[in-house]
Design a protein around this motif. Structure first.
Motif, PDB file in Angstrom:
ATOM      1  N   ALA A  17       7.266  -8.677  -4.460  1.00  0.00           N
ATOM      2  CA  ALA A  17       8.148  -7.541  -4.663  1.00  0.00           C
ATOM      3  C   ALA A  17       8.159  -7.406  -6.294  1.00  0.00           C
ATOM      4  N   VAL A  18       8.131  -8.393  -6.845  1.00  0.00           N
ATOM      5  CA  VAL A  18       8.207  -8.204  -8.530  1.00  0.00           C
ATOM      6  C   VAL A  18       6.805  -7.433  -8.972  1.00  0.00           C
ATOM      7  N   LEU A  71       0.743  -1.307  -0.015  1.00  0.00           N
ATOM      8  CA  LEU A  71      -0.036   0.100  -0.059  1.00  0.00           C
ATOM      9  C   LEU A  71       0.921   1.341   0.037  1.00  0.00           C
ATOM     10  N   LEU A  72       2.021   1.344   0.817  1.00  0.00           N
ATOM     11  CA  LEU A  72       2.967   2.459   0.600  1.00  0.00           C
ATOM     12  C   LEU A  72       3.575   2.799  -0.670  1.00  0.00           C
ATOM     13  N   ALA A  73       4.002   1.658  -1.131  1.00  0.00           N
ATOM     14  CA  ALA A  73       4.399   1.567  -2.510  1.00  0.00           C
ATOM     15  C   ALA A  73       3.634   2.502  -3.592  1.00  0.00           C
ATOM     16  N   GLY A  74       2.316   1.785  -3.518  1.00  0.00           N
ATOM     17  CA  GLY A  74       1.180   2.603  -4.202  1.00  0.00           C
ATOM     18  C   GLY A  74       0.942   3.878  -4.014  1.00  0.00           C
ATOM     19  N   ALA A  84       4.349  -0.292  -9.879  1.00  0.00           N
ATOM     20  CA  ALA A  84       4.864   1.039  -9.741  1.00  0.00           C
ATOM     21  C   ALA A  84       5.300   1.725 -10.734  1.00  0.00           C
ATOM     22  N   ILE A  85       6.187   0.794 -11.704  1.00  0.00           N
ATOM     23  CA  ILE A  85       6.961   1.251 -13.072  1.00  0.00           C
ATOM     24  C   ILE A  85       5.767   1.632 -13.864  1.00  0.00           C
ATOM     25  N   ILE A  86       4.345   0.942 -14.059  1.00  0.00           N
ATOM     26  CA  ILE A  86       3.318   1.287 -14.862  1.00  0.00           C
ATOM     27  C   ILE A  86       2.818   2.526 -14.222  1.00  0.00           C
ATOM     28  N   CYS A  87       2.509   2.642 -12.902  1.00  0.00           N
ATOM     29  CA  CYS A  87       1.804   3.827 -12.483  1.00  0.00           C
ATOM     30  C   CYS A  87       2.729   5.165 -12.569  1.00  0.00           C
ATOM     31  N   TRP A 140       1.296   9.677  -5.011  1.00  0.00           N
ATOM     32  CA  TRP A 140       1.917  10.875  -4.565  1.00  0.00           C
ATOM     33  C   TRP A 140       2.991  11.494  -5.650  1.00  0.00           C
ATOM     34  N   TRP A 141       3.850  10.627  -6.022  1.00  0.00           N
ATOM     35  CA  TRP A 141       4.638  11.192  -6.981  1.00  0.00           C
ATOM     36  C   TRP A 141       3.943  11.945  -8.354  1.00  0.00           C
TER      37      TRP A 141
END
Length: 183
Positions: A67-68, A19-22, A74-77, A27-28
């Motif tokens: 993790a993968v 959730l934090l990664a998303g 994240a890369i897609i987002c 946010w970024w």
């Protein structure tokens, strides 16, 4: 043991980093805009996500498989977004929460009816049904009710009644699939 693996998969403490990664990716992009990633990176991330759906998990959760998936997501987002808009992922992303809500009860009902011996063909059919039902739920329940929670009224109760009716109907559809001698 088994209980700890289940807790790691379903409970927030072991899922918080995902959730934090998303949240950080969102946010970024909100704060700084999309990253100028090469198209090949976005395509590789998308291919990785699709491949991860077909491969067995690498160890218990959380682990390398998670993790993968998180990094590829994240890369897609964080990317320029074009790859996601041109794939069925953009529409399935809209439906994803509804699919998530529907898939587990379908599989759980099937497991209860078949006493845990749910054949692969039935699981695949139920996953296809979950996608269709998720799309319908998104269109006819989730979207109309999004504003109805604040207003209340007939739309809210109609949606809740429709969702309950689908659950009851599903139980009656799956009941005949119970193996002989099953309780």
């Amino acid at each position: 043991g088994k209980t700890m693996q289940s807790a790691a998969c379903f409970l927030l403490p072991a899922r918080g980093w995902e959730l934090l990664a998303g949240a950080l990716a969102g946010w970024w992009v909100h704060r700084h805009g999309a990253l100028a990633l090469p198209r090949a990176v976005s395509v590789a991330a998308l291919a990785t996500l699709l491949l991860m759906c077909a491969l067995p998990a690498m160890g218990p959760h959380p682990g390398p498989s998670a993790a993968v998936v998180v990094v590829a997501s994240a890369i897609i987002c964080l990317g320029p977004d074009a790859i996601a808009r041109r794939t069925p992922l953009s529409r399935s992303g809209d439906w994803s929460y509804s699919i998530y809500l529907i898939h587990w009860p379908l599989l759980a009902f099937a497991g209860a009816v078949t006493l845990g011996a749910t054949p692969l063909w039935l699981r695949l059919a139920l996953m296809a049904a979950a996608i269709v039902l998720g799309a319908l739920q998104y269109r006819w329940v989730e979207t109309p009710l999004r504003g109805a929670w604040r207003a209340g009224g007939p739309r809210l109760w109609t949606g809740l009644l429709a969702a309950s009716g689908v659950c009851v109907a599903l139980a009656f559809v799956l009941l005949p699939l119970r193996p002989e001698g099953g309780a």
